[in-house]
Design a protein around this motif. Structure first.
Motif, PDB file in Angstrom:
ATOM      1  N   SER A 107       0.665  -1.165  -0.165  1.00  0.00           N
ATOM      2  CA  SER A 107      -0.039  -0.211   0.045  1.00  0.00           C
ATOM      3  C   SER A 107       1.068   1.190  -0.194  1.00  0.00           C
ATOM      4  O   SER A 107       0.299   2.364   0.118  1.00  0.00           O
ATOM      5  N   ASN A 108       2.283   1.160  -0.044  1.00  0.00           N
ATOM      6  CA  ASN A 108       2.972   2.145  -0.090  1.00  0.00           C
ATOM      7  C   ASN A 108       2.793   3.212   1.180  1.00  0.00           C
ATOM      8  O   ASN A 108       2.954   4.417   0.878  1.00  0.00           O
ATOM      9  N   LEU A 109       2.819   2.646   2.323  1.00  0.00           N
ATOM     10  CA  LEU A 109       2.596   3.273   3.522  1.00  0.00           C
ATOM     11  C   LEU A 109       3.960   2.946   4.483  1.00  0.00           C
ATOM     12  O   LEU A 109       4.450   1.905   4.386  1.00  0.00           O
ATOM     13  N   ALA A 110       4.194   4.016   4.945  1.00  0.00           N
ATOM     14  CA  ALA A 110       5.410   4.056   6.099  1.00  0.00           C
ATOM     15  C   ALA A 110       5.042   3.200   7.164  1.00  0.00           C
ATOM     16  O   ALA A 110       5.928   2.847   7.824  1.00  0.00           O
ATOM     17  N   GLY A 111       3.827   2.916   7.444  1.00  0.00           N
ATOM     18  CA  GLY A 111       3.678   2.088   8.706  1.00  0.00           C
ATOM     19  C   GLY A 111       1.967   2.443   8.985  1.00  0.00           C
ATOM     20  O   GLY A 111       1.290   3.123   8.351  1.00  0.00           O
ATOM     21  N   ALA A 112       1.576   2.036  10.209  1.00  0.00           N
ATOM     22  CA  ALA A 112       0.357   2.062  10.663  1.00  0.00           C
ATOM     23  C   ALA A 112       0.195   2.195  12.222  1.00  0.00           C
ATOM     24  O   ALA A 112       1.248   1.574  12.990  1.00  0.00           O
ATOM     25  N   LEU A 113      -0.769   2.866  12.910  1.00  0.00           N
ATOM     26  CA  LEU A 113      -1.044   3.073  14.114  1.00  0.00           C
ATOM     27  C   LEU A 113      -2.221   2.455  14.561  1.00  0.00           C
ATOM     28  O   LEU A 113      -3.400   2.918  14.142  1.00  0.00           O
ATOM     29  N   LEU A 114      -2.394   1.359  15.139  1.00  0.00           N
ATOM     30  CA  LEU A 114      -3.506   0.630  15.764  1.00  0.00           C
ATOM     31  C   LEU A 114      -3.820   1.335  17.080  1.00  0.00           C
ATOM     32  O   LEU A 114      -3.033   1.085  18.004  1.00  0.00           O
ATOM     33  N   LEU A 148      -0.429  -0.228  18.791  1.00  0.00           N
ATOM     34  CA  LEU A 148       0.369  -1.049  18.274  1.00  0.00           C
ATOM     35  C   LEU A 148       0.893  -0.102  16.831  1.00  0.00           C
ATOM     36  O   LEU A 148       0.380   0.089  16.142  1.00  0.00           O
ATOM     37  N   ALA A 149       2.023   0.070  16.788  1.00  0.00           N
ATOM     38  CA  ALA A 149       2.644   0.900  15.723  1.00  0.00           C
ATOM     39  C   ALA A 149       3.593  -0.118  14.939  1.00  0.00           C
ATOM     40  O   ALA A 149       4.516  -1.023  15.361  1.00  0.00           O
ATOM     41  N   VAL A 150       3.105  -0.414  13.591  1.00  0.00           N
ATOM     42  CA  VAL A 150       3.690  -1.231  12.515  1.00  0.00           C
ATOM     43  C   VAL A 150       4.249  -0.530  11.660  1.00  0.00           C
ATOM     44  O   VAL A 150       3.525   0.271  10.945  1.00  0.00           O
ATOM     45  N   TRP A 151       5.428  -0.915  11.254  1.00  0.00           N
ATOM     46  CA  TRP A 151       5.990  -0.516   9.786  1.00  0.00           C
ATOM     47  C   TRP A 151       6.596  -1.679   9.177  1.00  0.00           C
ATOM     48  O   TRP A 151       6.904  -2.655   9.648  1.00  0.00           O
ATOM     49  N   PRO A 152       6.926  -1.388   8.006  1.00  0.00           N
ATOM     50  CA  PRO A 152       7.271  -2.624   7.252  1.00  0.00           C
ATOM     51  C   PRO A 152       8.358  -3.644   7.528  1.00  0.00           C
ATOM     52  O   PRO A 152       8.282  -4.806   7.586  1.00  0.00           O
ATOM     53  N   GLU A 153       9.154  -2.945   8.307  1.00  0.00           N
ATOM     54  CA  GLU A 153      10.553  -3.600   8.730  1.00  0.00           C
ATOM     55  C   GLU A 153      10.319  -4.137  10.518  1.00  0.00           C
ATOM     56  O   GLU A 153      11.324  -4.873  10.876  1.00  0.00           O
ATOM     57  N   ASN A 154       9.304  -3.544  11.227  1.00  0.00           N
ATOM     58  CA  ASN A 154       9.539  -3.749  12.632  1.00  0.00           C
ATOM     59  C   ASN A 154       8.238  -3.549  13.066  1.00  0.00           C
ATOM     60  O   ASN A 154       7.312  -2.866  12.402  1.00  0.00           O
ATOM     61  N   ILE A 161       9.165   5.904  16.192  1.00  0.00           N
ATOM     62  CA  ILE A 161       9.151   5.324  14.841  1.00  0.00           C
ATOM     63  C   ILE A 161      10.099   5.839  13.917  1.00  0.00           C
ATOM     64  O   ILE A 161      10.325   6.705  13.703  1.00  0.00           O
ATOM     65  N   PRO A 162      10.936   4.790  13.316  1.00  0.00           N
ATOM     66  CA  PRO A 162      12.201   5.304  12.159  1.00  0.00           C
ATOM     67  C   PRO A 162      11.460   5.863  11.160  1.00  0.00           C
ATOM     68  O   PRO A 162      10.336   5.515  10.840  1.00  0.00           O
ATOM     69  N   PRO A 163      12.208   6.885  10.734  1.00  0.00           N
ATOM     70  CA  PRO A 163      11.901   7.561   9.198  1.00  0.00           C
ATOM     71  C   PRO A 163      11.979   6.592   8.086  1.00  0.00           C
ATOM     72  O   PRO A 163      12.611   5.811   8.422  1.00  0.00           O
ATOM     73  N   PRO A 164      11.209   6.806   7.348  1.00  0.00           N
ATOM     74  CA  PRO A 164      11.361   5.891   6.038  1.00  0.00           C
ATOM     75  C   PRO A 164      12.543   5.939   5.224  1.00  0.00           C
ATOM     76  O   PRO A 164      13.185   7.029   5.514  1.00  0.00           O
ATOM     77  N   ARG A 170       3.621   8.586   5.104  1.00  0.00           N
ATOM     78  CA  ARG A 170       2.261   8.372   5.217  1.00  0.00           C
ATOM     79  C   ARG A 170       1.985   7.275   5.991  1.00  0.00           C
ATOM     80  O   ARG A 170       2.591   6.158   5.807  1.00  0.00           O
ATOM     81  N   ILE A 171       0.863   7.290   7.057  1.00  0.00           N
ATOM     82  CA  ILE A 171       0.726   5.998   7.778  1.00  0.00           C
ATOM     83  C   ILE A 171      -0.598   5.894   7.697  1.00  0.00           C
ATOM     84  O   ILE A 171      -1.565   6.839   7.709  1.00  0.00           O
ATOM     85  N   GLY A 172      -1.016   4.478   8.091  1.00  0.00           N
ATOM     86  CA  GLY A 172      -2.540   4.165   8.165  1.00  0.00           C
ATOM     87  C   GLY A 172      -2.885   4.091   9.889  1.00  0.00           C
ATOM     88  O   GLY A 172      -2.361   3.978  10.489  1.00  0.00           O
ATOM     89  N   VAL A 173      -4.170   4.781   9.839  1.00  0.00           N
ATOM     90  CA  VAL A 173      -4.709   4.992  11.036  1.00  0.00           C
ATOM     91  C   VAL A 173      -6.066   4.506  11.011  1.00  0.00           C
ATOM     92  O   VAL A 173      -6.761   4.496  10.095  1.00  0.00           O
ATOM     93  N   GLU A 174      -6.801   4.035  12.272  1.00  0.00           N
ATOM     94  CA  GLU A 174      -8.096   3.864  12.110  1.00  0.00           C
ATOM     95  C   GLU A 174      -8.901   4.866  12.493  1.00  0.00           C
ATOM     96  O   GLU A 174      -9.368   5.495  13.758  1.00  0.00           O
ATOM     97  N   LEU A 175      -9.233   5.756  11.597  1.00  0.00           N
ATOM     98  CA  LEU A 175     -10.284   7.039  11.929  1.00  0.00           C
ATOM     99  C   LEU A 175     -11.352   6.704  12.692  1.00  0.00           C
ATOM    100  O   LEU A 175     -11.768   7.776  12.950  1.00  0.00           O
ATOM    101  N   ASP A 176     -11.873   5.634  12.338  1.00  0.00           N
ATOM    102  CA  ASP A 176     -13.425   5.575  13.142  1.00  0.00           C
ATOM    103  C   ASP A 176     -12.998   5.122  14.604  1.00  0.00           C
ATOM    104  O   ASP A 176     -14.195   5.566  15.236  1.00  0.00           O
ATOM    105  N   ILE A 177     -11.885   5.187  15.094  1.00  0.00           N
ATOM    106  CA  ILE A 177     -11.568   4.704  16.460  1.00  0.00           C
ATOM    107  C   ILE A 177     -10.827   5.822  16.895  1.00  0.00           C
ATOM    108  O   ILE A 177     -10.999   6.319  18.096  1.00  0.00           O
ATOM    109  N   LEU A 178      -9.823   6.613  16.454  1.00  0.00           N
ATOM    110  CA  LEU A 178      -8.946   7.720  16.789  1.00  0.00           C
ATOM    111  C   LEU A 178      -9.802   8.878  17.177  1.00  0.00           C
ATOM    112  O   LEU A 178     -10.821   9.529  16.223  1.00  0.00           O
ATOM    113  N   THR A 179      -9.739   9.438  18.277  1.00  0.00           N
ATOM    114  CA  THR A 179     -10.163  10.450  18.494  1.00  0.00           C
ATOM    115  C   THR A 179      -9.586  11.842  17.903  1.00  0.00           C
ATOM    116  O   THR A 179      -8.473  11.725  17.420  1.00  0.00           O
TER     117      THR A 179
END
Length: 107
Positions: free
Chosen positions: A17-24, A42-48, A84-87, A94-103
């Protein structure tokens, strides 16, 4: 699929998805990927990845099926983003987040 493989699959999807990471932030999603329902990010990026436990750290450490060294106690999002390391590529992250959950305050 073994529970431990769930994050690996997620990391592959981030790269696709060409994202640097995601925050759940949603407890059910964190439970699925880590094994704990304690209040966490939970912070997830492609390498860690890292699980940042906001409350109930001792319980979280007992619950999880991920490596214990991937877990730390942290409540503040601004501190998490600093860890979180830089790309590898320069530019906007760009990171993915759960916008329906994030305040709004968290966003």
């Amino acid at each position: 699929m073994k529970p431990q493989d769930r994050i690996k699959i997620f990391q592959r999807k981030l790269m696709e998805s060409n994202l640097a990471g995601a925050l759940l932030t949603y407890s059910r999603n964190i439970l699925y990927y880590t094994g704990t329902a304690q209040p966490s990010y939970l912070a997830v990026w492609p390498e860690n990845f890292r699980l940042f436990v906001r409350s109930g750290f001792d319980f979280a450490v007992q619950d999880v099926f991920i490596d214990r060294e991937k877990i730390e106690e942290e409540r503040r999002l601004e501190s998490i983003f600093k860890k979180i390391p830089p790309p590898a590529e320069a530019g906007i992250r760009r990171i993915g987040v759960e916008l329906d959950i994030l305040t709004v305050q968290q966003f």
